[in-house]
Design an enzyme around this catalytic site. Structure first.
Site, PDB file in Angstrom:
ATOM      1  CD  GLN A  86       3.435   5.686   2.534  1.00  9.10           C
ATOM      2  OE1 GLN A  86       2.663   5.189   2.244  1.00  9.10           O
ATOM      3  NE2 GLN A  86       4.665   5.024   2.891  1.00  9.10           N
TER       4      GLN A  86
ATOM      5  CG  LEU B 128       6.646   0.927   0.852  1.00  7.41           C
ATOM      6  CD1 LEU B 128       6.152   1.289  -0.675  1.00  7.41           C
ATOM      7  CD2 LEU B 128       7.894  -0.289   0.704  1.00  7.41           C
TER       8      LEU B 128
ATOM      9  CG  HIS C 164       0.005   1.171   7.539  1.00  7.59           C
ATOM     10  ND1 HIS C 164       1.022   0.654   8.174  1.00  7.59           N
ATOM     11  CD2 HIS C 164       0.619   1.752   6.495  1.00  7.59           C
ATOM     12  CE1 HIS C 164       2.163   1.151   7.831  1.00  7.59           C
ATOM     13  NE2 HIS C 164       1.880   2.037   6.869  1.00  7.59           N
ATOM     14  CD  GLU C 165      -0.920   2.507   2.938  1.00  9.23           C
ATOM     15  OE1 GLU C 165      -0.331   3.543   2.947  1.00  9.23           O
ATOM     16  OE2 GLU C 165      -0.190   1.499   3.048  1.00  9.23           O
TER      17      GLU C 165
ATOM     18  N   GLY D 283       0.752  -1.101  -0.083  1.00  6.27           N
ATOM     19  CA  GLY D 283       0.074  -0.035   0.097  1.00  6.27           C
ATOM     20  C   GLY D 283       0.994   1.159  -0.072  1.00  6.27           C
TER      21      GLY D 283
HETATM   22 NI    NI Z   1       3.026   3.090   5.467  1.00  8.00          NI
END
Ligand code: NI
Length: 169
Positions: free
Chosen positions: A48, A91, A132-133, A43
């Site tokens: 990000q 990430l 999470h996203e 994801g």
């Molecule tokens: Ni993340």
């Protein structure tokens, strides 16, 4: 397109709702999906990669099943149920993972890349990935959810292992 490294300012920024789906946005979505696969993530949230807008991409299907990217614009969690603890990584926080407790099951509504309303629900990886996203879109990284003790340990470790550049992917 670069993946920002924790604790970049934009990762702490609450993302703005998407108001219009433009050709430019479609191109951005394509690049995000490509970046997610290249970085081997399940994801990725738009902030990000430096753009704080309410947009996430994910693919939680096993890779042998082929690419099955899901795009969610302006996601809202409409229901949660239960509780589950599982290892998470990000990430933006490469080479680190930790157990995080979250609701086990979620229901999310939002829009697909064509502006059609969609509803997603599930438990396991899909639930964890959505939460999470969506956290990212609210300026929250999973390490922000660690207990104060574990966060202290994370900070010490992160000071040693964090990538020097602003590109984690
Ligand atoms: Ni993340």
């Amino acid at each position: 397109m670069k993946i920002l490294v924790y604790p970049h300012e934009i990762l702490r920024t609450k993302a703005e709702p998407v108001r219009e789906i433009t050709g430019e946005l479609q191109g951005f979505i394509d690049r995000m999906i490509e970046k997610m696969y290249r970085a081997e993530g399940v994801g990725l949230a738009a902030n990000q990669v430096g753009k704080p807008i309410q947009l996430l991409v994910m693919d939680v299907t096993p890779s042998e099943a082929g690419a099955n990217p899901v795009v969610v614009i302006n996601p809202i969690i409409t229901e949660t149920e239960g509780s589950a603890t599982h290892e998470e990584g990000c990430l933006s926080v490469p080479n680190y993972s930790a157990k995080i407790t979250r609701p086990a099951r979620v229901e999310v509504k939002g829009y697909d890349r064509h502006g059609k309303e969609i509803r997603l629900e599930g438990d396991g990886l899909i639930s964890r990935c959505l939460q999470h996203e969506i956290d990212h879109l609210h300026g929250i990284c999973f390490v922000d959810r660690l207990s104060p003790l574990k966060k202290g340990l994370f900070r010490k470790k992160w000071a040693k292992i964090r990538p020097p550049e602003e590109d984690a992917g």
